[in-house]
Design a protein around this motif. Structure first.
Motif, PDB file in Angstrom:
ATOM      1  N   LYS A   7       0.836  -1.198   0.000  1.00 60.76           N
ATOM      2  CA  LYS A   7       0.000   0.000   0.000  1.00 60.76           C
ATOM      3  C   LYS A   7       0.875   1.253   0.000  1.00 60.76           C
ATOM      4  N   SER A   8       1.963   1.214   0.785  1.00 57.06           N
ATOM      5  CA  SER A   8       2.881   2.353   0.842  1.00 57.06           C
ATOM      6  C   SER A   8       3.597   2.546  -0.487  1.00 57.06           C
ATOM      7  N   ALA A   9       3.988   1.427  -1.129  1.00 55.17           N
ATOM      8  CA  ALA A   9       4.668   1.514  -2.422  1.00 55.17           C
ATOM      9  C   ALA A   9       3.735   2.115  -3.476  1.00 55.17           C
ATOM     10  N   LYS A  10       2.467   1.721  -3.444  1.00 56.31           N
ATOM     11  CA  LYS A  10       1.494   2.262  -4.401  1.00 56.31           C
ATOM     12  C   LYS A  10       1.271   3.754  -4.163  1.00 56.31           C
ATOM     13  N   GLU A  11       1.282   4.157  -2.887  1.00 55.46           N
ATOM     14  CA  GLU A  11       1.120   5.576  -2.571  1.00 55.46           C
ATOM     15  C   GLU A  11       2.335   6.370  -3.048  1.00 55.46           C
ATOM     16  N   LEU A  12       3.522   5.792  -2.863  1.00 54.92           N
ATOM     17  CA  LEU A  12       4.743   6.426  -3.360  1.00 54.92           C
ATOM     18  C   LEU A  12       4.683   6.576  -4.878  1.00 54.92           C
ATOM     19  N   GLY A  34       5.587   6.570 -12.196  1.00 56.03           N
ATOM     20  CA  GLY A  34       6.258   7.322 -11.152  1.00 56.03           C
ATOM     21  C   GLY A  34       7.636   6.732 -10.905  1.00 56.03           C
ATOM     22  N   ALA A  35       8.089   6.772  -9.664  1.00 55.49           N
ATOM     23  CA  ALA A  35       9.430   6.293  -9.326  1.00 55.49           C
ATOM     24  C   ALA A  35       9.591   4.797  -9.560  1.00 55.49           C
ATOM     25  N   LEU A  36       8.500   4.042  -9.445  1.00 53.83           N
ATOM     26  CA  LEU A  36       8.579   2.589  -9.580  1.00 53.83           C
ATOM     27  C   LEU A  36       8.007   2.082 -10.898  1.00 53.83           C
ATOM     28  N   GLY A  37       6.827   2.518 -11.246  1.00 54.46           N
ATOM     29  CA  GLY A  37       6.151   2.005 -12.437  1.00 54.46           C
ATOM     30  C   GLY A  37       5.203   0.882 -12.062  1.00 54.46           C
ATOM     31  N   SER A  38       4.158   0.699 -12.845  1.00 54.92           N
ATOM     32  CA  SER A  38       3.120  -0.279 -12.510  1.00 54.92           C
ATOM     33  C   SER A  38       3.652  -1.713 -12.508  1.00 54.92           C
ATOM     34  N   ILE A  39       4.583  -2.029 -13.397  1.00 55.42           N
ATOM     35  CA  ILE A  39       5.107  -3.402 -13.445  1.00 55.42           C
ATOM     36  C   ILE A  39       5.948  -3.695 -12.207  1.00 55.42           C
ATOM     37  N   ALA A  40       6.698  -2.699 -11.734  1.00 50.53           N
ATOM     38  CA  ALA A  40       7.480  -2.893 -10.510  1.00 50.53           C
ATOM     39  C   ALA A  40       6.563  -3.162  -9.321  1.00 50.53           C
ATOM     40  N   ILE A  41       5.415  -2.507  -9.293  1.00 48.29           N
ATOM     41  CA  ILE A  41       4.443  -2.765  -8.219  1.00 48.29           C
ATOM     42  C   ILE A  41       3.948  -4.207  -8.304  1.00 48.29           C
ATOM     43  N   GLU A  42       3.674  -4.678  -9.519  1.00 44.29           N
ATOM     44  CA  GLU A  42       3.233  -6.062  -9.707  1.00 44.29           C
ATOM     45  C   GLU A  42       4.319  -7.051  -9.265  1.00 44.29           C
ATOM     46  N   VAL A  43       5.569  -6.733  -9.600  1.00 44.81           N
ATOM     47  CA  VAL A  43       6.685  -7.607  -9.217  1.00 44.81           C
ATOM     48  C   VAL A  43       6.825  -7.643  -7.698  1.00 44.81           C
ATOM     49  N   LEU A  44       6.763  -6.479  -7.067  1.00 45.21           N
ATOM     50  CA  LEU A  44       6.891  -6.410  -5.608  1.00 45.21           C
ATOM     51  C   LEU A  44       5.771  -7.194  -4.932  1.00 45.21           C
ATOM     52  N   GLU A  45       4.574  -7.083  -5.476  1.00 45.40           N
ATOM     53  CA  GLU A  45       3.434  -7.819  -4.925  1.00 45.40           C
ATOM     54  C   GLU A  45       3.654  -9.327  -5.048  1.00 45.40           C
ATOM     55  N   ALA A  46       4.171  -9.771  -6.179  1.00 42.48           N
ATOM     56  CA  ALA A  46       4.433 -11.201  -6.370  1.00 42.48           C
ATOM     57  C   ALA A  46       5.517 -11.688  -5.405  1.00 42.48           C
ATOM     58  N   LEU A  47       6.546 -10.880  -5.209  1.00 38.74           N
ATOM     59  CA  LEU A  47       7.626 -11.283  -4.300  1.00 38.74           C
ATOM     60  C   LEU A  47       7.098 -11.454  -2.878  1.00 38.74           C
ATOM     61  N   TYR A  48       6.258 -10.522  -2.435  1.00 35.90           N
ATOM     62  CA  TYR A  48       5.740 -10.564  -1.066  1.00 35.90           C
ATOM     63  C   TYR A  48       4.637 -11.609  -0.872  1.00 35.90           C
ATOM     64  N   LEU A  49       3.801 -11.807  -1.877  1.00 36.12           N
ATOM     65  CA  LEU A  49       2.630 -12.660  -1.687  1.00 36.12           C
ATOM     66  C   LEU A  49       2.775 -14.060  -2.275  1.00 36.12           C
ATOM     67  N   ASN A  50       3.747 -14.261  -3.167  1.00 30.05           N
ATOM     68  CA  ASN A  50       3.857 -15.560  -3.828  1.00 30.05           C
ATOM     69  C   ASN A  50       5.194 -16.263  -3.660  1.00 30.05           C
ATOM     70  N   PHE A  51       6.260 -15.513  -3.429  1.00 28.65           N
ATOM     71  CA  PHE A  51       7.575 -16.141  -3.481  1.00 28.65           C
ATOM     72  C   PHE A  51       8.374 -16.152  -2.178  1.00 28.65           C
ATOM     73  N   VAL A  52       8.238 -15.152  -1.340  1.00 26.99           N
ATOM     74  CA  VAL A  52       9.079 -15.107  -0.137  1.00 26.99           C
ATOM     75  C   VAL A  52       8.578 -16.076   0.930  1.00 26.99           C
ATOM     76  N   ASP A  53       9.498 -16.662   1.660  1.00 25.77           N
ATOM     77  CA  ASP A  53       9.177 -17.493   2.823  1.00 25.77           C
ATOM     78  C   ASP A  53       9.198 -16.565   4.036  1.00 25.77           C
TER      79      ASP A  53
END
Length: 254
Positions: free
Chosen positions: A65-70, A88-107
């Motif tokens: 949520k903070s990344a999307k606000e940024l 913006g500073a990240l881009g929509s694809i970077a937000i998608e990647v960050l979401e996948a890392l946090y919700l699908n890939f990290v232990d």
């Protein structure tokens, strides 16, 4: 602090402001000076939040949520300068990647995070090059960092090494960390938690401080294309100058 600290930081400062050129993917060569699998991951991976799935997902939600606000704020600021700007500073694809890392890939328990770029691309339905570029933007914005790794193998020709996936570590820039704490309804970090965060940061800095400028560029902050070749030359010169300086200093010791 040794000379390699200033050299590593100097090349890091150059990279932090660099624009990256697009290059074609030409296979997976083994990069020189990659870490062997299992050599450094324990110093890189940390539990997410309290290490539980519930706590990790809650923390992930606050970070995203903070990344999307940024992204929203920086996009609006950029559009004032360039009305046609779409990212913006990240881009929509970077937000998608960050979401996948946090919700699908990290232990969440261990912090282990090592998906292949192609795996991330398949998960979010984007191209390899788009995900690769998005990861670089996330790294530049301090949402993650990574190291390259390789693995020893045996074959008919003798011992060899093969490149394996990068090991990633999730992080948040200071301004986003404040937003995350607010979203999670937390007061300032208690002393023990603050001490642990500072200890982890110091441990990472200590590891980076042992690297030469060239190894820093290859392992911690790689850059592709013509920019990468230019920075590699700068790193080599920095290392040679530092080596010469150490020899000169040593020759004066009586």
């Amino acid at each position: 602090m040794g000379g390699s600290v200033s050299a590593g930081r100097a090349i890091g400062d150059v990279i932090a402001g660099a624009e990256f050129t697009k290059t074609r993917r030409t296979g997976q060569p083994v990069w020189r000076n990659s870490y062997y699998e299992g050599q450094i991951e324990k110093r890189l991976w940390r539990p997410v939040a309290d290490g539980t799935r519930r706590g990790g997902r809650r923390y992930a939600g606050a970070v995203l949520k903070s990344a999307k606000e940024l992204e929203r704020k920086t996009l609006r600021a950029r559009q004032k300068m360039s009305p046609g700007c779409r990212n913006g500073a990240l881009g929509s694809i970077a937000i998608e990647v960050l979401e996948a890392l946090y919700l699908n890939f990290v232990d969440y328990k261990s912090g282990q995070l090592e998906p292949a770029v192609a795996t991330i691309a398949e998960k979010i339905g984007r191209s390899y090059s788009a995900v690769h570029a998005a990861l670089k933007r996330l790294r530049n914005a301090q949402f993650l960092h990574w190291i390259r790794r390789s693995r020893p193998i045996d074959n008919a020709v003798g011992p060899q090494v093969e490149q394996i996936t990068n090991a990633y570590a999730l992080d948040v820039p200071p301004e986003v960390a404040q937003m995350v704490r607010q979203l999670m309804g937390r007061s300032p970090l208690p002393d023990d938690a603050r001490w642990e965060r500072e200890r982890q940061a110091a441990e990472w800095d200590a590891m980076v401080a042992t690297l030469s400028a060239e190894k820093y560029l290859q392992d911690i902050c790689p850059v592709d294309g013509r920019m990468g070749e230019t920075l590699k030359s700068i790193a080599t010169l920095l290392d040679r100058r530092e080596s010469f300086s150490r020899r000169e200093t040593g020759s004066r010791v009586i």
